[in-house]
Design a protein around this motif. Structure first.
Motif, short mmCIF file in Angstrom:
data_model
loop_
_atom_site.label_atom_id
_atom_site.label_comp_id
_atom_site.label_asym_id
_atom_site.label_seq_id
_atom_site.Cartn_x
_atom_site.Cartn_y
_atom_site.Cartn_z
N ILE A 80 -109.86 -79.05 14.77
CA ILE A 80 -109.64 -79.49 16.15
C ILE A 80 -109.99 -80.97 16.28
CG2 ILE A 80 -110.49 -79.28 18.52
CD1 ILE A 80 -110.70 -76.26 18.04
N GLU A 81 -111.12 -81.37 15.71
CA GLU A 81 -111.54 -82.76 15.80
C GLU A 81 -110.52 -83.68 15.13
OE1 GLU A 81 -114.01 -83.98 17.67
OE2 GLU A 81 -114.09 -81.89 18.31
N LYS A 82 -109.97 -83.24 14.00
CA LYS A 82 -108.96 -84.05 13.32
C LYS A 82 -107.68 -84.15 14.15
CE LYS A 82 -110.58 -83.37 8.58
NZ LYS A 82 -110.30 -82.78 7.24
N LEU A 83 -107.32 -83.06 14.83
CA LEU A 83 -106.15 -83.09 15.70
C LEU A 83 -106.37 -84.04 16.88
CD1 LEU A 83 -105.12 -79.32 15.76
CD2 LEU A 83 -103.68 -81.21 14.98
N LYS A 84 -107.58 -84.04 17.42
CA LYS A 84 -107.89 -84.96 18.52
C LYS A 84 -107.80 -86.41 18.05
CE LYS A 84 -110.94 -81.86 21.14
NZ LYS A 84 -112.33 -81.61 21.59
N GLU A 85 -108.32 -86.66 16.84
CA GLU A 85 -108.23 -88.01 16.28
C GLU A 85 -106.77 -88.40 16.05
OE1 GLU A 85 -110.58 -87.96 12.76
OE2 GLU A 85 -112.47 -87.63 13.83
N TYR A 86 -105.98 -87.45 15.55
CA TYR A 86 -104.56 -87.70 15.31
C TYR A 86 -103.85 -88.01 16.62
CZ TYR A 86 -99.68 -86.70 14.12
OH TYR A 86 -98.32 -86.77 13.97
N ARG A 87 -104.19 -87.27 17.67
CA ARG A 87 -103.59 -87.49 18.99
C ARG A 87 -103.88 -88.90 19.47
NH1 ARG A 87 -104.33 -87.01 24.60
NH2 ARG A 87 -102.93 -85.54 25.65
N GLN A 88 -105.14 -89.33 19.37
CA GLN A 88 -105.51 -90.67 19.80
C GLN A 88 -104.83 -91.73 18.94
OE1 GLN A 88 -106.56 -90.19 22.98
NE2 GLN A 88 -107.63 -92.09 22.50
N SER A 89 -104.71 -91.44 17.64
CA SER A 89 -104.07 -92.38 16.73
C SER A 89 -102.60 -92.59 17.09
CB SER A 89 -104.20 -91.88 15.29
OG SER A 89 -103.48 -92.70 14.40
N ILE A 90 -101.91 -91.49 17.39
CA ILE A 90 -100.49 -91.59 17.78
C ILE A 90 -100.35 -92.47 19.02
CG2 ILE A 90 -98.51 -90.33 18.70
CD1 ILE A 90 -99.37 -87.93 17.07
N ILE A 91 -101.17 -92.17 20.04
CA ILE A 91 -101.08 -92.94 21.29
C ILE A 91 -101.32 -94.42 21.03
CG2 ILE A 91 -102.17 -93.32 23.54
CD1 ILE A 91 -102.75 -90.28 23.62
N THR B 268 -100.94 -78.15 22.11
CA THR B 268 -100.69 -76.73 21.89
C THR B 268 -101.43 -76.25 20.64
OG1 THR B 268 -98.51 -76.84 22.94
CG2 THR B 268 -98.90 -74.99 21.45
N ALA B 269 -101.39 -77.05 19.59
CA ALA B 269 -102.10 -76.69 18.36
C ALA B 269 -103.61 -76.62 18.60
CB ALA B 269 -101.79 -77.71 17.25
N ILE B 270 -104.14 -77.57 19.37
CA ILE B 270 -105.56 -77.56 19.69
C ILE B 270 -105.92 -76.32 20.50
CG2 ILE B 270 -107.36 -78.72 21.05
CD1 ILE B 270 -106.09 -81.38 20.22
N SER B 271 -105.09 -76.01 21.50
CA SER B 271 -105.33 -74.85 22.36
C SER B 271 -105.35 -73.56 21.54
CB SER B 271 -104.27 -74.78 23.45
OG SER B 271 -104.46 -73.64 24.26
N ASP B 272 -104.41 -73.45 20.60
CA ASP B 272 -104.35 -72.25 19.75
C ASP B 272 -105.64 -72.11 18.92
OD1 ASP B 272 -101.86 -71.63 20.71
OD2 ASP B 272 -100.76 -72.46 19.00
N LYS B 273 -106.12 -73.22 18.41
CA LYS B 273 -107.34 -73.17 17.59
C LYS B 273 -108.57 -72.89 18.45
CE LYS B 273 -105.50 -75.99 13.86
NZ LYS B 273 -105.44 -74.84 12.91
N GLU B 274 -108.58 -73.38 19.68
CA GLU B 274 -109.70 -73.08 20.59
C GLU B 274 -109.71 -71.59 20.94
OE1 GLU B 274 -110.24 -77.40 22.86
OE2 GLU B 274 -108.88 -75.89 23.69
#
Length: 426
Positions: free
Chosen positions: A404-415, A185-191
């Protein structure tokens, strides 16, 4: 960061320690692979939604479908998927195309995917497990081939992965559903913010190049459809009154230039470095190439899509292109913006049938679009204003893109941290 009570060595360096009651198993022992395919006896008029490698991303999964009937579909459109399956690309593995199947109604995927079906594992956990950084990188590292890296499905399912007890699998899936939804959701908002900023940038350019930057200026009808209303002290002139077509041939010392919508006019050496691949420089027919000076404009084969390009460097360009020289009273920096504005590009497109006929954009097309004739000092002011404003907007876009890139990295890190047991969930 919460941990499990006790850990043991997994015996696999890329996984490290895992909780004591978790196990390490090859993928093939708790899944099946490529169970169903369309046969050649499929009805020719059977219509389905097709997914190829380019339609899938690690973050968003399946982003688009192509609709085909069986008789008109690509030969690689063969793999049948079911809800709960996970598709993992076995070709061009650097793209990291991994997706979970939720909607399986008449969906067929490329044979470039391995279709992994859960057998003794929670389907949602399986999806996260195969999307985690460690597994994706392992698939890439075991791929062979330089320009088109690929891995056999049989090799992929022999990769060892982490498998928690069933009750933990469900807890992990629930936890990651919540976490990834919040990040997405945060990524979508920033996009969305980036799209708004890009629209603002376009609007600023279009307004400034056709209406000026003095909001109090009296306006008049230009008498021209693409320009619309313009400041009353502006005039409209034929394009050939402001620009001449240059016929000057290349100089002996000219560097070969490339006209690119992405980079503008740059040397071919620079282009190869930026694109990270080699092209063969021309060594025949150079006597017909055209000399280019700084502040010349180039009409390229793709100008009908993205406007004209200004050159800031000298050199030579292939004879297929048109070189325009500014005449007296022209501030190149102003026309740099005008020629890249959507309204001008649309006006240029109306002069021919480029897309349909594959026709080149010529000087005869360029001269059909009249141009604003503006006092030189005002041209400079508009150019300086646009240089400032677009730089400001571009800076914001760059910052948001980095977020956005940091959020994507964070998402992968959590998983990755959760499915390998580094972080405990409740």
């Amino acid at each position: 960061m919460k941990k499990y009570q006790a850990y043991k060595d997994s015996g696999i360096s890329w996984i490290g320690e895992i909780p004591v009651d978790w196990s390490i198993k090859k993928l093939k022992y708790y899944t099946t692979t490529n169970d169903e395919v369309l046969t050649e006896s499929t009805a020719p008029n059977y219509e389905f939604r097709y997914v190829d490698i380019g339609s899938v991303t690690l973050q968003k999964g399946i982003e688009q479908y192509q609709v085909f009937s069986f008789e008109n579909a690509p030969s690689r459109a063969r793999r049948i998927v079911r809800a709960g399956d996970v598709i993992v690309s076995t070709v061009r593995t650097y793209l990291k195309a991994v997706a979970s199947i939720h909607d399986d109604k008449d969906v067929i995927v490329s044979t470039g995917f391995a279709v992994i079906r859960p057998k003794e594992v929670d389907s949602r956990f399986l999806a996260y497990s195969l999307a985690n950084h460690y597994f994706v990188e392992m698939v890439s590292s075991r791929s062979t081939g330089v320009s088109y890296p690929a891995i056999n499905a049989s090799a992929m399912v022999n990769i060892k992965n982490v498998l928690p007890p069933n009750d933990i699998q469900k807890c992990i899936a629930d936890y990651l559903d919540r976490k990834t939804e919040a990040v997405d959701t945060a990524i979508s908002d920033k996009e969305k913010l980036i799209r708004l900023l890009e629209e603002q940038r376009t609007s600023v350019i279009c307004s400034a190049v056709t209406k000026g930057i003095d909001s109090t200026a009296e306006m008049k009808d230009s008498g021209n459809e693409w320009l619309g209303y313009i400041p009353s002290h502006w005039r409209v002139a034929p394009a050939k009154a402001l620009f001449a077509q240059s016929k000057e041939i290349r100089h002996e010392t000219d560097a070969q230039l490339t006209a690119s919508q992405k980079y503008g006019i740059i040397s071919q050496d620079d282009y190869m470095e930026r694109q990270n691949y080699k092209i063969v420089l021309a060594d025949k027919g150079l006597e017909n190439w055209k000399h280019v000076e700084p502040n010349d404009f180039i009409i390229s084969l793709r100008s009908f899509q993205g406007g004209l390009e200004i050159s800031y460097i000298p050199g030579c360009i292939t004879w297929h292109y048109i070189v325009l020289k500014p005449k007296a009273g022209v501030e190149p920096e102003y026309f740099k913006w005008l020629f890249k504005s959507p309204r001008y590009i649309q006006a240029l497109q109306r002069t021919g049938n480029f897309i349909r006929d594959g026709q080149d954009l010529r000087f005869s097309n360029f001269v059909q679009v009249p141009l604003p004739l503006i006092p030189m000092e005002e041209q400079k002011e508009i150019a300086e204003y646009l240089n400032r404003e677009t730089a400001r907007i571009d800076s914001i876009i760059a910052d948001v893109t980095e977020q956005i890139e940091k959020l994507k990295e964070y998402r992968q890190s959590i998983i990755s941290e959760v499915v390998t047991g580094k972080v405990a969930v409740e």
